[in-house]
Design a protein around this motif. Structure first.
Motif, PDB file in Angstrom:
ATOM      1  N   LEU A   1     -43.156 -31.321 -85.179  1.00  0.00           N
ATOM      2  CA  LEU A   1     -43.556 -29.943 -84.983  1.00  0.00           C
ATOM      3  C   LEU A   1     -44.760 -29.648 -84.412  1.00  0.00           C
ATOM      4  N   ALA A   2     -45.624 -30.328 -84.871  1.00  0.00           N
ATOM      5  CA  ALA A   2     -47.159 -30.276 -84.048  1.00  0.00           C
ATOM      6  C   ALA A   2     -47.248 -30.497 -82.588  1.00  0.00           C
ATOM      7  N   THR A   3     -46.331 -31.664 -82.345  1.00  0.00           N
ATOM      8  CA  THR A   3     -46.218 -32.136 -80.862  1.00  0.00           C
ATOM      9  C   THR A   3     -45.474 -30.881 -80.120  1.00  0.00           C
ATOM     10  N   LEU A   4     -44.445 -30.330 -80.571  1.00  0.00           N
ATOM     11  CA  LEU A   4     -43.672 -29.449 -79.975  1.00  0.00           C
ATOM     12  C   LEU A   4     -44.763 -28.217 -79.880  1.00  0.00           C
ATOM     13  N   ALA A   5     -45.454 -27.764 -80.766  1.00  0.00           N
ATOM     14  CA  ALA A   5     -46.100 -26.331 -80.844  1.00  0.00           C
ATOM     15  C   ALA A   5     -47.529 -26.559 -80.263  1.00  0.00           C
TER      16      ALA A   5
ATOM     17  N   ALA B   1     -46.267 -19.962 -80.885  1.00  0.00           N
ATOM     18  CA  ALA B   1     -45.941 -21.409 -80.715  1.00  0.00           C
ATOM     19  C   ALA B   1     -45.373 -22.111 -81.754  1.00  0.00           C
ATOM     20  N   LEU B   2     -45.556 -21.875 -83.191  1.00  0.00           N
ATOM     21  CA  LEU B   2     -44.808 -22.423 -84.003  1.00  0.00           C
ATOM     22  C   LEU B   2     -43.331 -21.929 -84.056  1.00  0.00           C
ATOM     23  N   ALA B   3     -43.282 -20.614 -84.103  1.00  0.00           N
ATOM     24  CA  ALA B   3     -41.897 -19.977 -83.696  1.00  0.00           C
ATOM     25  C   ALA B   3     -41.181 -20.391 -82.665  1.00  0.00           C
ATOM     26  N   ASP B   4     -41.692 -20.726 -81.601  1.00  0.00           N
ATOM     27  CA  ASP B   4     -40.991 -21.092 -80.476  1.00  0.00           C
ATOM     28  C   ASP B   4     -40.388 -22.471 -80.898  1.00  0.00           C
TER      29      ASP B   4
END
Length: 278
Positions: A39-43, A68-71
């Motif tokens: 998740l950290a990488t994606l956000a 960014a986290l919601a996306d």
């Protein structure tokens, strides 16, 4: 202790399958859903910062990071709102206004238009403010309206007849406790007062659910009911939050199959087939 925001982030992360975001599941995955590092990488945030958020050590992410986290979590608009509200509530400020006990005329008119569907208007602590006649016909045999101040949460968790009404009682109880937590801001004194009372009235059945990880879905469900006149029913439940400051929500029950539609028609004294699942 984790914050409401941290618990919500973790619940959403664990509910998202790796393949939903184009990542391989792998054979040695020990955590449900996404790993924290994924998740950290994606956000595009650091693992350390995400860890602080989930553990409640950082309670005020910027709107950009929250977005960014919601996306990255693929959240729909209603769950983005819950995430935003959780981030606003962690600062300790919340409303001290008592839960609304009145119904605005347009809302009451809208509720009347929903007849003969079962529908109920609740405030943020689960008090029943208004209901359609069909909703009353469904719940009256089980005692929801026995006193002058019906409360859906208290009914489900403390009334023995609620277990007769709902064959899947545990799932219904989970959703009612989740609604109490999610429809109000953290630190709400009125929610805290009700939670204290429910811990005494319902014991571990309430306290364990109130302390459990926050759910990712609670506004929609399919519930089974066993009614003394209508028989076995399957109802699609939709919860609609009203756009005001009172924290009111409208809960509508629609037939999930033709048999339930016909049973509700008969209970309402209508020709079978008049109330249809859509």
């Amino acid at each position: 202790m984790t914050s409401e925001l941290g618990a919500l982030l973790r619940a959403y992360r664990e509910a998202l399958a790796p393949e939903d975001v184009g990542l391989p599941r792998g054979a040695r995955r020990r955590t449900p859903g996404l790993r924290r590092s994924e998740l950290a990488t994606l956000a595009e945030v650091s693992v350390e910062y995400l860890t602080r958020l989930e553990q409640g050590r950082d309670k005020h992410p910027s709107p950009e990071i929250l977005g960014a986290l919601a996306d990255a979590l693929r959240l729909p608009s209603d769950e983005r709102f819950l995430l935003l509200r959780a981030s606003k509530g962690t600062g300790g400020a919340c409303t001290t206004e008592p839960p609304a006990d009145s119904v605005r005329p347009p809302v009451r008119a809208f509720l009347d238009r929903l007849e003969p569907s079962p529908a109920v208007l609740l405030n943020r602590v689960g008090d029943v403010l208004a209901a359609t006649s069909m909703y009353r016909r469904l719940l009256e045999p089980f005692g929801l309206f026995d006193d002058g101040h019906p409360n859906l949460l208290r009914f489900v968790l403390t009334e023995p007849r609620a277990r007769q009404a709902y064959p899947d009682w545990g799932h219904v109880a989970d959703r009612q406790v989740a609604a109490l937590r999610m429809e109000s801001l953290p630190g709400d004194p009125h929610v805290a007062e009700l939670a204290e009372a429910m811990s005494v009235l319902a014991g571990a059945e309430f306290s364990h659910r109130f302390a459990a990880p926050l759910p990712t879905r609670y506004r929609t469900a399919t519930e089974r009911m066993r009614h003394p006149e209508a028989g076995d029913l399957r109802l699609d439940v939709e919860t609609l939050a009203l756009p005001d400051a009172d924290g009111q929500r409208l809960v509508v029950h629609l037939p999930a199959d033709e048999a339930t539609s016909d049973a509700l028609d008969r209970l309402a004294g209508r020709r079978p087939g008049a109330l249809r699942a859509v």
